[in-house]
Enzyme design. Structure first.
Site, short mmCIF file in Angstrom:
data_model
loop_
_atom_site.label_atom_id
_atom_site.label_comp_id
_atom_site.label_asym_id
_atom_site.label_seq_id
_atom_site.Cartn_x
_atom_site.Cartn_y
_atom_site.Cartn_z
N LYS A 145 56.65 20.07 52.02
CA LYS A 145 57.83 20.17 51.15
C LYS A 145 59.06 20.47 52.00
O LYS A 145 59.17 21.55 52.60
CB LYS A 145 57.66 21.29 50.12
CG LYS A 145 58.76 21.20 49.05
CD LYS A 145 58.98 22.47 48.27
CE LYS A 145 59.87 23.45 48.98
NZ LYS A 145 61.27 23.00 49.16
N GLY B 92 61.31 30.13 57.55
CA GLY B 92 62.44 30.46 56.67
C GLY B 92 62.72 31.95 56.69
O GLY B 92 62.49 32.61 57.70
N SER B 93 63.18 32.48 55.55
CA SER B 93 63.60 33.88 55.51
C SER B 93 62.40 34.82 55.38
O SER B 93 61.33 34.43 54.92
CB SER B 93 64.54 34.10 54.33
OG SER B 93 63.88 33.77 53.13
N GLY C 90 59.17 34.24 53.12
CA GLY C 90 57.90 34.26 53.85
C GLY C 90 56.93 35.25 53.25
O GLY C 90 55.73 34.98 53.10
N GLU D 16 57.07 31.84 60.41
CA GLU D 16 58.11 31.87 61.46
C GLU D 16 59.41 32.23 60.75
O GLU D 16 59.96 31.42 60.01
CB GLU D 16 58.15 30.49 62.11
CG GLU D 16 58.74 30.52 63.49
CD GLU D 16 60.12 29.97 63.49
OE1 GLU D 16 61.05 30.79 63.34
OE2 GLU D 16 60.26 28.76 63.63
N CYS E 59 66.73 30.07 64.02
CA CYS E 59 65.94 31.30 63.98
C CYS E 59 66.02 32.05 65.30
O CYS E 59 66.06 33.27 65.33
CB CYS E 59 64.50 30.98 63.63
SG CYS E 59 63.87 29.56 64.51
N GLU F 192 69.82 39.26 59.98
CA GLU F 192 70.10 37.89 60.42
C GLU F 192 71.24 37.32 59.57
O GLU F 192 71.12 37.24 58.34
CB GLU F 192 68.83 37.05 60.24
CG GLU F 192 69.00 35.63 60.71
CD GLU F 192 67.67 34.85 60.66
OE1 GLU F 192 67.05 34.80 59.58
OE2 GLU F 192 67.28 34.29 61.70
P1 NAD Z 1 64.28 30.20 52.35
O1 NAD Z 1 63.37 30.94 53.24
O2 NAD Z 1 64.33 30.62 50.93
O3 NAD Z 1 63.90 28.61 52.38
C1 NAD Z 1 63.05 27.99 53.32
C2 NAD Z 1 62.08 27.07 52.62
O4 NAD Z 1 61.29 27.82 51.70
C3 NAD Z 1 62.70 25.94 51.79
O5 NAD Z 1 61.89 24.77 51.84
C4 NAD Z 1 62.65 26.51 50.36
O6 NAD Z 1 62.63 25.48 49.38
C5 NAD Z 1 61.32 27.23 50.40
N1 NAD Z 1 61.19 28.28 49.40
C6 NAD Z 1 62.16 29.04 48.82
N2 NAD Z 1 61.63 29.91 47.94
C7 NAD Z 1 60.30 29.72 47.96
C8 NAD Z 1 59.20 30.32 47.28
N3 NAD Z 1 59.38 31.31 46.38
N4 NAD Z 1 57.96 29.89 47.56
C9 NAD Z 1 57.74 28.91 48.47
N5 NAD Z 1 58.74 28.30 49.13
C10 NAD Z 1 60.01 28.69 48.89
O7 NAD Z 1 65.71 30.24 53.01
P2 NAD Z 1 67.18 30.17 52.36
O8 NAD Z 1 67.27 30.97 51.09
O9 NAD Z 1 67.53 28.73 52.24
O10 NAD Z 1 68.04 30.87 53.50
C11 NAD Z 1 68.26 32.28 53.48
C12 NAD Z 1 68.16 32.90 54.86
O11 NAD Z 1 66.88 32.64 55.40
C13 NAD Z 1 69.09 32.35 55.92
O12 NAD Z 1 70.36 32.91 55.84
C14 NAD Z 1 68.38 32.75 57.18
O13 NAD Z 1 68.65 34.08 57.48
C15 NAD Z 1 66.92 32.59 56.81
N6 NAD Z 1 66.37 31.29 57.27
C16 NAD Z 1 65.67 31.30 58.41
C17 NAD Z 1 65.18 30.12 58.91
C18 NAD Z 1 64.41 30.08 60.18
O14 NAD Z 1 64.42 29.07 60.90
N7 NAD Z 1 63.67 31.12 60.50
C19 NAD Z 1 65.40 28.90 58.25
C20 NAD Z 1 66.11 28.94 57.03
C21 NAD Z 1 66.59 30.15 56.57
#
Ligand code: NAD
Length: 480
Positions: free
Chosen positions: A174, A227-228, A232, A249, A283, A383
């Site tokens: 996804k 992601g966040s 996570g 990660e 990240c 972050e």
């Molecule tokens: P997020 O972690 O919510 O999104 C990352 C992925 O997770 C996307 O594909 C999203 O659709 C999916 N996702 C969101 N909610 C989910 C859930 N409940 N269950 C399963 N999957 C889900 O990130 P965000 O809200 O877009 O960004 C917020 C903060 O996260 C950023 O400001 C940054 O600090 C951090 N971030 C870190 C990375 C990284 O590379 N480590 C990448 C993106 C965001």
């Protein structure tokens, strides 16, 4: 571009809910395309296909070397179309074209690297006692789920997809709702190979909907998530219901540690690059600067001059710094700046929305250097995901280590010194998954295992280590 589709069982389909998500260009706010808003039912269907394909005679008897050949073809196809794919990534994420081109090349390298591994995944023989032959088998784990963020959409999907296919798994992926376009392109490329239908499946959709359905799905055998921390943790809780393993990660607050004996010019260049790349939405961004007190003023001046000289523009203009991904992220950065002011920050440069003519409709933020915060303050700890670096000083090596380790994260650290013994001493004391000495990133090598300590997550992507995520170990003991 108009309406795009998801890719399940080798077919291009819409979602059962018949709803769509618009993906926009962050440099202009224009709608680029619409993708299906995948639902729980769509996820169910994709997982079912991935399971049936995993168990199929065709996939079970597919030769490992043949999996490798497919991955080589994907690498070739990515390179053959690199310019178009880079443009797509630039339009969808906002990143400068040169950076998007590097992402496409990195994606190709992942496929190439894991292509070579497909027929080299061995078990061991274990001496137990005479008359017993004991050996291990490293088997594919099964249906693997890949929840991908928006900062490096193609690269991050490629690194885990290549490793998962090399090891004989099937996939439900996804992409992030904001940046689905290069994932769709990758599905097209895989569709053009002789990979059996149903091995790679792509469901587009929102995180809280399609993402959550994937995390909680009992038919998924492993989830890799980038992601966040908050999301996570939610993914891990979903997976825990079915006792499924996860690889997380989760970003960081990574320091560049600057000792007085370093090559200041080079360290300053890299300090800037490490926070400017992808507008700081990385990240592993170098988002903290820890500078030895004796050179603090001199060094911060160098960094500030370089940051202030950064050229800002749309991704297609290919300057140094593009826009922030979307309004939500942009507003989040503005909030951080408000808090920084309340916490007593001194802005050495930046701190505002970029007002250059022609950039009014995009989410452009100035390169920013902040001094004067307490190490424990909110802005020093969290972050930000922006071209914003916060600076601190230390007197002794011990203080440098304490500052470096003084957040909940532990992803990366850069150490800048000409004293080799000190470099290794400090590296050994830092609680982070990756240490760079007198460099930051080492060219991004796909061969280097990557992942976090502490809240930066666990498990490793990249390198041979990642193969552990996608395999499960079986021990066999035979009496003879
Ligand atoms: P997020 O972690 O919510 O999104 C990352 C992925 O997770 C996307 O594909 C999203 O659709 C999916 N996702 C969101 N909610 C989910 C859930 N409940 N269950 C399963 N999957 C889900 O990130 P965000 O809200 O877009 O960004 C917020 C903060 O996260 C950023 O400001 C940054 O600090 C951090 N971030 C870190 C990375 C990284 O590379 N480590 C990448 C993106 C965001």
């Amino acid at each position: 571009m108009e309406k795009q589709q998801m890719y399940v069982n080798g077919k291009w389909i819409g979602s059962v809910g018949k709803q769509w998500i618009k993906t926009k260009n962050p440099a202009t706010g224009e709608v680029l395309a619409e993708v299906p808003r995948g639902t729980k039912e769509d996820v169910d269907a994709a997982v079912k296909v991935a399971r049936e394909t995993f168990e199929s005679e065709e996939w079970q008897s597919f030769l490992p070397i043949e999996r490798g050949r497919i991955l080589h073809k994907v690498a070739d196809a990515l390179r053959a179309d690199a310019e178009k794919i880079a443009l797509l990534e630039t339009l969808d994420t906002g990143k400068p074209l040169t950076q998007a081109r590097k992402d496409v090349e990195a994606a190709a390298l992942y496929f190439e690297y894991y292509a070579g591994m497909a027929d080299k995944i061995f078990g061991e023989t274990i001496p137990v006692q005479p008359g017993i032959l004991d050996y291990t088998l490293r088997e594919p784990i099964g249906v693997t789920a890949h929840i991908v963020p928006w900062n490096y959409p193609l690269q991050i999907l490629s690194r885990s997809t290549a490793a998962a296919i090399a090891t004989g798994n099937t996939i439900v992926a996804k992409p992030a709702e904001d940046t689905p376009l290069t994932a769709i392109k990758l599905a097209e490329i895989l569709d053009g190979t002789h990979l059996p239908k149903g091995v790679f499946n792509l469901v587009t959709g929102y995180g809280a909907e399609a993402g959550a359905a994937i995390s909680e799905h009992p038919g998924v055998d492993h989830i890799t998530f980038t992601g966040s921390v908050q999301t996570g943790s939610a993914v891990m809780m979903g997976a825990a219901k079915n006792v499924k393993p996860v690889t997380l990660e989760l970003g960081g607050k990574s320091p560049n540690i600057i000792f007085e004996d370093c090559d200041q010019e080079e360290a300053a260049d890299w300090a800037v690059r490490s926070i400017i790349q992808n507008a700081g939405q990385t990240c592993s961004a170098g988002s903290r600067l820890l500078v030895q007190q004796s050179i603090k003023d001199e060094f911060l001046k160098k960094v500030t001059v370089k940051m202030a000289a950064i050229q800002i523009g749309k991704g297609i203009d290919d300057l140094d710094l593009g826009p922030i991904l979307n309004e939500k992220q942009f507003e989040r950065i503005l909030e951080f700046m408000t808090v920084a002011r309340e916490e007593g920050a001194t802005f050495l440069t930046g701190g505002e929305r970029e007002k250059k003519a022609g950039l009014e409709h995009g989410y452009f933020f100035q390169p920013t250097v902040i001094d004067g915060l307490a190490p424990g303050s909110y802005v020093a700890q969290e972050e930000i995901f922006a071209p914003v670096v916060v600076a601190f000083s230390f007197e002794t090596e011990q203080q440098a280590v304490e500052l470096a380790n003084g957040t909940d994260y532990g992803l990366v650290a850069g150490i800048w010194t000409k004293d080799g013994a000190r470099a290794h001493r400090v590296a050994s004391k830092i609680r982070a998954g990756q240490i760079f000495i007198n460099n930051y990133g080492a060219g991004g090598g796909v061969q280097m295992p990557f992942g976090g300590y502490k809240k930066s997550g666990f498990g490793r992507e990249k390198g041979l280590e990642a193969l552990r995520n996608y395999t499960i170990l079986k021990n066999v003991a035979l009496k003879y």
